[in-house]
Design an enzyme around this catalytic site. Sequence first.
Site, PDB file in Angstrom:
ATOM      1  N   CYS A   2       0.851  -1.186   0.000  1.00 51.57           N
ATOM      2  CA  CYS A   2       0.000   0.000   0.000  1.00 51.57           C
ATOM      3  C   CYS A   2       0.893   1.245   0.000  1.00 51.57           C
ATOM      4  CB  CYS A   2      -0.944   0.080   1.184  1.00 51.57           C
ATOM      5  SG  CYS A   2      -2.100  -1.274   1.263  1.00 51.57           S
ATOM      6  N   ARG A  27       3.927  -0.312  -4.758  1.00 52.24           N
ATOM      7  CA  ARG A  27       3.645  -0.863  -3.427  1.00 52.24           C
ATOM      8  C   ARG A  27       2.306  -1.593  -3.375  1.00 52.24           C
ATOM      9  NH1 ARG A  27       7.089   1.853   0.358  1.00 52.24           N
ATOM     10  NH2 ARG A  27       5.833   0.934   1.990  1.00 52.24           N
ATOM     11  N   TRP A  75      -2.780  -2.707  -1.735  1.00 46.83           N
ATOM     12  CA  TRP A  75      -2.525  -4.136  -1.890  1.00 46.83           C
ATOM     13  C   TRP A  75      -3.452  -4.802  -0.876  1.00 46.83           C
ATOM     14  CZ3 TRP A  75      -0.847  -8.396   0.953  1.00 46.83           C
ATOM     15  CH2 TRP A  75      -0.462  -9.510   0.192  1.00 46.83           C
ATOM     16  N   ASN A 101      -2.146   1.807   5.783  1.00 50.50           N
ATOM     17  CA  ASN A 101      -1.280   0.723   5.330  1.00 50.50           C
ATOM     18  C   ASN A 101      -0.969  -0.133   6.544  1.00 50.50           C
ATOM     19  OD1 ASN A 101       0.747  -0.900   4.246  1.00 50.50           O
ATOM     20  ND2 ASN A 101       2.326   0.664   4.459  1.00 50.50           N
ATOM     21  N   GLY A 102      -1.174  -1.452   6.432  1.00 52.12           N
ATOM     22  CA  GLY A 102      -0.885  -2.334   7.561  1.00 52.12           C
ATOM     23  C   GLY A 102      -2.080  -3.227   7.839  1.00 52.12           C
ATOM     24  N   GLU A 484      17.287 -17.952  -7.279  1.00 50.75           N
ATOM     25  CA  GLU A 484      16.882 -16.592  -7.660  1.00 50.75           C
ATOM     26  C   GLU A 484      16.358 -16.579  -9.103  1.00 50.75           C
ATOM     27  OE1 GLU A 484      16.177 -13.938  -6.338  1.00 50.75           O
ATOM     28  OE2 GLU A 484      16.618 -12.271  -7.679  1.00 50.75           O
ATOM     29  N   LYS A 488      12.535 -15.345 -10.026  1.00 48.13           N
ATOM     30  CA  LYS A 488      12.250 -14.271 -10.982  1.00 48.13           C
ATOM     31  C   LYS A 488      11.254 -14.749 -12.042  1.00 48.13           C
ATOM     32  CE  LYS A 488      13.702 -11.174  -9.238  1.00 48.13           C
ATOM     33  NZ  LYS A 488      14.348 -11.339  -8.059  1.00 48.13           N
ATOM     34  N   GLU A 491       7.643 -15.215 -10.524  1.00 45.65           N
ATOM     35  CA  GLU A 491       6.901 -14.008 -10.164  1.00 45.65           C
ATOM     36  C   GLU A 491       6.564 -13.141 -11.372  1.00 45.65           C
ATOM     37  OE1 GLU A 491       8.863 -11.138  -7.585  1.00 45.65           O
ATOM     38  OE2 GLU A 491      10.804 -11.827  -8.262  1.00 45.65           O
ATOM     39  N   HIS A 507      18.552 -37.217  -6.197  1.00 48.28           N
ATOM     40  CA  HIS A 507      17.784 -37.613  -5.012  1.00 48.28           C
ATOM     41  C   HIS A 507      16.288 -37.355  -5.194  1.00 48.28           C
ATOM     42  CE1 HIS A 507      21.550 -38.408  -3.011  1.00 48.28           C
ATOM     43  NE2 HIS A 507      21.985 -37.235  -3.439  1.00 48.28           N
ATOM     44  N   LYS A 609       5.632  -4.460  -3.859  1.00 50.85           N
ATOM     45  CA  LYS A 609       6.957  -4.291  -3.288  1.00 50.85           C
ATOM     46  C   LYS A 609       6.783  -3.896  -1.832  1.00 50.85           C
ATOM     47  CE  LYS A 609      11.353  -2.920  -5.013  1.00 50.85           C
ATOM     48  NZ  LYS A 609      11.749  -4.248  -5.511  1.00 50.85           N
TER      49      LYS A 609
HETATM   50  C1  F6R Z   1      11.579 -10.884  -5.419  1.00 53.75           C
HETATM   51  C2  F6R Z   1      11.478  -9.856  -4.416  1.00 53.75           C
HETATM   52  C3  F6R Z   1      11.109 -10.252  -3.038  1.00 53.75           C
HETATM   53  C4  F6R Z   1      11.883  -9.415  -2.006  1.00 53.75           C
HETATM   54  C5  F6R Z   1      11.387  -9.736  -0.597  1.00 53.75           C
HETATM   55  C6  F6R Z   1      12.180  -8.987   0.463  1.00 53.75           C
HETATM   56  O1  F6R Z   1      11.967 -10.350  -6.661  1.00 53.75           O
HETATM   57  O2  F6R Z   1      11.659  -8.691  -4.685  1.00 53.75           O
HETATM   58  O3  F6R Z   1      11.298 -11.608  -2.833  1.00 53.75           O
HETATM   59  O4  F6R Z   1      13.238  -9.689  -2.136  1.00 53.75           O
HETATM   60  O5  F6R Z   1      10.033  -9.394  -0.486  1.00 53.75           O
HETATM   61  O6  F6R Z   1      12.095  -7.615   0.275  1.00 53.75           O
HETATM   62  P1  F6R Z   1      13.084  -6.624   1.014  1.00 53.75           P
HETATM   63  O7  F6R Z   1      14.445  -6.848   0.456  1.00 53.75           O
HETATM   64  O8  F6R Z   1      12.552  -5.262   0.717  1.00 53.75           O
HETATM   65  O9  F6R Z   1      13.024  -6.960   2.481  1.00 53.75           O
END
Ligand code: F6R
Length: 614
Positions: A2, A27, A75, A101-102, A484, A488, A491, A507, A609
């Site tokens: 948010c 966000r 969000w 937000n929260g 990783e 990527k 997502e 395994h 994010k």
């Molecule tokens: C994946 C991604 C998330 C963040 C995770 C932690 O591309 O961006 O997995 O890495 O939510 O976020 P931060 O680093 O902001 O604590």
Amino acid sequence: MCGIVGYVGTQSAQNVVVDGLRRLEYRGYDSAGVALVAQGQVASAKKEGKLANLEAELAAHPLPESGTGIGHTRWATHGAPNDVNAHPHVSRSGRVALVHNGIIENFAALRTELEAEGITALSETDTEVAAQLLGREVDNGADIAEAMRTVCRRLEGAFTLVAVDAQAPGRVVAARRNSPLVVGVGEGENFLGSDVAAFIEHTREAVELGQDQMVEITADSWTVTDFDGNPADATPYHVDWDLSAAQKDGFDWFMRKEIHEQPRALADTLLGRHAEDGSLTLDEIRMPVSELRSIQRIVIIGCGTAHYAGMVAKYAIEHWTRIPCEVELASEFRYRDPIVGPQTLVVAISQSGETADTLMAIRYAQEQGSKVLAICNTNGSTIPRESDAVIYTHAGPEIGVASTKGFLTQVLACYLLGLYLAQIKNTKFGDEIAAVVAELETMPAKVQEVLDAQQRVLDLAAAFADNPSVLFLGRHAGYPVALEGALKLKELAYIHAEGFAAGELKHGPIAVIDKDLPVFVVVPPRGRDMLHDKTVSNIQEIRARGAQTIVLAEADDDTVAPYADVLIGLPKVSTLLQPLVATVPLQLFACELATVKGHDVDQPRNLAKSVTVE
Ligand code: F6R
């Protein structure tokens, strides 16, 4: 999660707030809304979906001119993403509008209390109870600031609340607990935002608020108190990046721009952190050297990509310092009663500095007596503020939801920490440390080399657009790179992708391999023969079962070329530093494949994010 904006000044509050929401849309993008105070009334508009829907609504039905406003991009947590659940929420009398937000954890009890007084909720959200409580207070004669304090004292959980009162034009009040809020200080105008991107085009002077603090802004003032109304200290700071950093600069996506910014982000993160002789100078770590020397164990915590950065760090830190190092998901940490204490250094990695799981984990670690060192990209955020020490990554704002330059700079900051600990604990000679530092200095150019050769990866993404599943394999420091790469792809492209340690294949996972399954394999540099050769054997095993192999290896590695359907050449680097170059093609692959599939790369579905709820 948010995004929140507040404004008081002489500009059109609607324009300022909507522009701020555009910069905070990463966000959350389930709905958006604004509320303004004009002619003694609250006027508001809100719409399900992305900000563009709200903008269309405002164009069709303009709100009255006003210099006082708030806004929100959501969000969804409580209640579906629809118009009714969108913020702002307006109190029953229509006098107060509020964004949040929260998560208000005791909202059910508060809702029952309100219902007993005949105040029934219109939405399914936890937020609305706060709006109705505020409304009740002002309707009973309280000033909006006093009302906000009273309501905050009753709330449990995580919240940033920002509110306006129809009878208090020229004022916006806000409060925070466990969720982010910063003040932007302008001339004859002031701003509020979940982060500085909300107001960066207007001012680079910001104030970070502490836990359980409230702020009231007018055009000419900002006043911070605690929830009892006592004056409280807040920390002003200057934002060291500007509007251009928060724009796409001709790229189609922020993510692609951020991938291309990685050479500069690495160079900036290295800058000023070592002397000419290669010795580390991490002056910003606010912990005495004697205390760091006494560390017996390191526990690294983080979520998602940050957790994978921690996994890379473990290989390097243990190798250089001989200090046992564990890596743990922050979301699991405090729930398993971990054994940590004064001689454990907890390293919390977070790009945003606001991830709730990581924040709760560091509070837990501190309660057990551990010192916490944050590795963070966001000045003024909660995690570095609450930590005992901090190493900032200087990646600049990361706006694409998928972390890219955040990851590479986190890995680099972990290397710096490992080398610094090796230096003060004398587990490496000065010349050995200097040699690694010298190699780190070459990494921006090596990452640039990978970027310059990206066409092959982009073509590959187009060719694999219809594949339902992709595997990623790696060994040692290449294993987190594989994880990783898979994250990527999941997502952004919404396809099944998994990362495995190459040695684990036999395994179980090898059973999923069949004809045409694309398998990416990260091959360690040839310097560590055992690691390298074992990985080459793994490639042969999967090829024998019909999989297509996309091999990331040193460009001139002719031992691997015969087994690679596609060879993606990497520059020569040492084993421990290879993640800095090997991750980049996987970022490009996911970004391009999602683009080819027509997805919104910067705002993938269901995500946001800065995950500020647990
Ligand atoms: C994946 C991604 C998330 C963040 C995770 C932690 O591309 O961006 O997995 O890495 O939510 O976020 P931060 O680093 O902001 O604590």
